[in-house]
Design a protein around this motif. Structure first.
Motif, PDB file in Angstrom:
ATOM      1  N   UNK A  72      18.442   3.941   5.625  1.00  0.00           N
ATOM      2  CA  UNK A  72      19.325   2.900   6.137  1.00  0.00           C
ATOM      3  C   UNK A  72      20.202   3.412   7.276  1.00  0.00           C
ATOM      4  N   UNK A  73      20.502   4.707   7.269  1.00  0.00           N
ATOM      5  CA  UNK A  73      21.352   5.286   8.314  1.00  0.00           C
ATOM      6  C   UNK A  73      20.579   5.631   9.573  1.00  0.00           C
ATOM      7  N   UNK A  74      19.234   5.642   9.507  1.00  0.00           N
ATOM      8  CA  UNK A  74      18.422   6.004  10.675  1.00  0.00           C
ATOM      9  C   UNK A  74      18.380   4.827  11.638  1.00  0.00           C
ATOM     10  N   UNK A  75      18.729   5.062  12.906  1.00  0.00           N
ATOM     11  CA  UNK A  75      18.809   3.986  13.881  1.00  0.00           C
ATOM     12  C   UNK A  75      17.679   3.935  14.876  1.00  0.00           C
ATOM     13  N   UNK A  76      16.872   4.997  14.993  1.00  0.00           N
ATOM     14  CA  UNK A  76      15.762   5.029  15.936  1.00  0.00           C
ATOM     15  C   UNK A  76      14.498   5.435  15.209  1.00  0.00           C
ATOM     16  N   UNK A  77      13.359   5.216  15.863  1.00  0.00           N
ATOM     17  CA  UNK A  77      12.083   5.576  15.250  1.00  0.00           C
ATOM     18  C   UNK A  77      12.007   7.060  14.978  1.00  0.00           C
TER      19      UNK A  77
END
Length: 754
Positions: free
Chosen positions: A216-221
């Motif tokens: 959920x905290x990952x914003x990019x691929x």
């Protein structure tokens, strides 16, 4: 770690292990840049890791510890770093088969939050806090290995072994074996009994919770793929991962982990191919291959692609988002995996979370790419205009986009003229950015067709109402003539411009305006105000983000703008623009109102326009005010008085200021009452403080001359010229080619002497 030379690029070696090691206490530290746990030999032995490999990745640490303990350790480490205080954590160390080997007490000591080692500490044998008094007595423990700590109290050792035996005690069959980092055999290890099935399920539940939070905290691929590569599933962990996407009728590689560099060749395969990943993408059903024989039997055509990677089990799962299969996730295992119902449930849950994380990342990246393109279209530099200098800035909001609804533009017009535009579309989302781009294009097109400022805004308002009935926009459009300094200003609900005079005095330049764009599809009226920008004067146009960001209202926000623009010369317009942005987002912005308010709640567009000297220099610039009052605008006389008082804010004699306001009002009212023409007021301030001279001229295009009259006691008019004789130091009338001009002067020095 302590045995490494000082020249190791990972940092200075630990020294504490030389003291704590003989006492059986290990030392460790977390290397944030490399995402590695650095251990001394004692810590490695206590964790059951290979003592010759003093570094462990996050997934290796997860494989060594009980799943619930790893989640608790990770959250406690974050808390220690954020609160900058020490914590103690007890963790259960597991064996290769998932059985409890021992309990460790870890002490977490925070370092520099942004440094190489944000957290470090010690590791020592410990006891589980629960009461295991009913556990059966374990067999006698063998003697500890020499050189790894002194002999321990037999009763303490027996209590520890009894507790470990209780932790492992269960009538359930042994849990499936798990792969873990290389371990060193410990002759002193207690007997290993199976971990309870319920305990393994709790570990997997804790793992899924931790994995969901990380994804959920990952914003990019790239961040999503990095998170997936660090996942270590309780009881079974993949050694290699790959994520495939769908492009048309082709299966493509989005990212992979766990393969050698030689394997990083571009991957493209038809969805009709006899490949498990393609089949999953076509059907949306997972494929589990528990052995090489199963792979070879079901997919003989593409088996050679997988044969060279030395894996023994494979799981291909669909990535589904909003009911649509968007790709395939491959998890490959070096150790054989049976893919039980529990293991399939864990893999399916991770695949669903991965699909959602990738979809969010793709949406974020698409929006950022769109906003970046729109921002680049506005240009980073300022155009070169002969006779005038323009400086511009744009600061996006903090919502993740690189552009919002604010915009500015500089448009070339025929005959050496140009237009400057600044506007703000309601909202800070991608829709606002899209509308902004369309409005910017529309304004540019209408200006290029040769329409006057009022017509440009009226047409743009109708254009916006046809695009989106739920959004509006504010705007200021200025047509400038650099040769004369004349500005024709039309305003649609936007904040007023700010005029900086050559001596640093800043005025809010009130201009007539209409409603924001898009509110009234028909009958828009945007009056045009004509003003002159003199040499050395600077006109500021901005959106409300520059004024209100940081918890300010319009009053305090304008005061912040004034205090930033006034000091120093206006020679460097770029430096002035930078100073204005720093006043909002720099350290100084955290003083006064709104110091605890988010500094990125609104985006900012800023334009500065300065009139430059062309040709030989004339006399030094003075304060000057040029205003026009129409026959149908008698209410504007009050605004004239306010602006005239503003340029006289530091006049030494307050009575002179009141006299100037009274005389100016009287002359303007005479034009409106006795002629059918508009009145133009020009107020100029000459000289140095203490010896200045104020000259006010009121001109109209009527040829009718004023006449002195003797009004009676009850007369309501006829006193204009009498007031001039009584209050002005000098006054007069000048005929002009069209109309006339009545003027008066006041001397600051004469008032001081009086």
């Amino acid at each position: 770690m302590g045995e490494q030379p000082d020249s190791d690029d990972t940092g200075a070696p630990l020294r504490a292990e030389q003291v704590l090691g003989p006492a059986g206490i290990g030392v460790w530290r977390w290397n944030a840049p490399h995402a590695e746990l650095e251990l001394d030999r004692t810590s490695a032995r206590l964790l059951g890791a290979d003592e010759s490999r003093p570094r462990l990745l996050g997934r290796d640490v997860r494989a060594l510890l009980h799943g619930e303990d790893f989640v608790r350790l990770r959250s406690t480490a974050r808390l220690a770093i954020s609160e900058h205080r020490s914590f103690d954590v007890r963790v259960r160390v597991l064996s290769e088969t998932g059985q409890v080997r021992r309990v460790l007490l870890l002490q977490l000591v925070p370092g520099e939050p942004t440094g190489r080692y944000p957290v470090q500490g010690t590791a020592a044998p410990g006891q589980w806090p629960e009461d295991w008094a009913d556990a059966p007595e374990p067999p006698p423990a063998p003697e500890p290995r020499p050189g790894h700590g002194p002999d321990r109290d037999p009763r303490s050792r027996a209590a520890e072994l009894r507790q470990i035996d209780g932790l492992n005690r269960s009538p359930q069959p042994p849990a499936p074996p798990r792969r873990s980092p290389a371990r060193s055999p410990l002759a002193s290890s207690p007997p290993l009994l199976p971990v309870p099935t319920a305990d393994m399920r709790r570990s997997r539940e804790a793992f899924l919770l931790d994995a969901g939070m990380a994804l959920a905290e990952a914003g990019t691929t790239s961040e999503v793929l990095r998170v997936v590569s660090t996942l270590s599933m309780p009881g079974f962990s993949p050694d290699a991962l790959a994520v495939f996407g769908i492009e048309g009728a082709m299966l493509t590689m989005v990212g992979r982990h766990g393969h050698e560099p030689r394997d990083e060749a571009p991957f493209r395969m038809s969805l009709d191919a006899d490949y498990p990943g393609a089949e999953v993408a076509r059907t949306g059903r997972p494929v589990y291959l528990s052995s090489p024989e199963a792979y070879r039997r079901r997919y003989p055509t593409t088996w050679p692609l997988a044969e060279g990677f030395d894996r023994n089990s494979w799981a291909f799962l669909p990535l589904v988002s909003a009911g649509r299969t968007t790709g395939t996730w491959l998890a490959a295992f070096r150790e054989p995996v049976r893919f039980t119902s529990d293991e399939r449930a864990v893999l399916s849950t991770v695949a669903r979370m991965l699909a959602q994380a990738l979809e969010r990342a793709h949406t974020n990246e698409s929006e950022r790419a769109l906003s970046l393109g729109l921002r680049r279209s506005m240009g980073a530099g300022s155009p070169a205009v002969s006779g005038m200098t323009v400086a511009s800035r744009y600061v996006p909001t903090g919502g993740g986009l690189m552009v919002g609804g604010d915009w500015y533009d500089v448009i070339d017009l025929p005959e050496g003229r140009f237009a400057v535009v600044i506007g703000d579309v309601e909202g800070h989302d991608v829709h606002a950015a899209s509308l902004m781009a369309q409005l910017r294009t529309a304004v540019h097109a209408y200006a290029a067709e040769g329409h006057h400022p009022d017509a440009v805004l009226a047409r743009t308002s109708r254009f916006l109402s046809g695009l989106d009935a739920d959004r509006f926009a504010t705007c200021v459009y200025i047509e400038a003539d650099p040769a004369t300094g004349t500005l024709a200003v039309a305003r649609a609900g936007h904040p007023h411009p700010v005029l900086r005079l050559p001596d640093g005095t800043c005025l809010i330049r009130h201009v007539d305006g209409g409603l924001p764009l898009g509110l009234l599809p028909q009958g828009e009226d945007y009056p045009v105000t004509t003003m002159e920008l003199r040499v050395g004067e600077v006109l500021l146009l901005c959106t409300d983000g520059l004024i209100e960001t940081g918890g300010h209202d319009m009053y305090s926000g304008w005061a912040r703008v004034r205090d930033t623009m006034s000091p120093g010369p206006a020679d460097d317009l770029e430096a002035m623009a930078d100073a204005l942005i720093r006043a909002v987002h720099g350290p100084a912005s955290h003083q006064g109102p709104g110091h605890l308010t988010d500094r990125r709640e609104d985006d900012i567009a800023l334009l500065l326009l300065r009139r430059d000297q062309v040709g030989p220099e004339s006399e030094p610039p003075v304060r000057q005010l040029v205003l026009t009052v129409g026959q149908d605008q008698p209410e504007r006389i009050a605004g004239v008085r306010a602006e005239l008082r503003a340029i006289l804010h530091d006049w030494a004699v307050e009575d002179h200021v009141d006299a100037a306001l009274l005389l100016a009002s009287e002359l303007l009212a005479n034009v409106l009452v006795h002629t059918d023409q508009e009145a133009t007021l020009v107020a100029a301030l000459h000289g140095t403080p203490g010896e200045r001279r104020l000259r006010v001229e009121v001109a109209d295009q009527s040829d009718e001359q004023p006449h002195r009259r003797t009004p009676g006691e009850m007369a309501s008019s006829g006193r204009g010229l009498i007031l001039l004789e009584l209050l002005a130091d000098r006054w007069g009338m000048q005929p002009r080619g069209q109309g006339k001009c009545i003027w008066f002067e006041l001397d600051e020095a004469a008032g001081d002497q009086a």
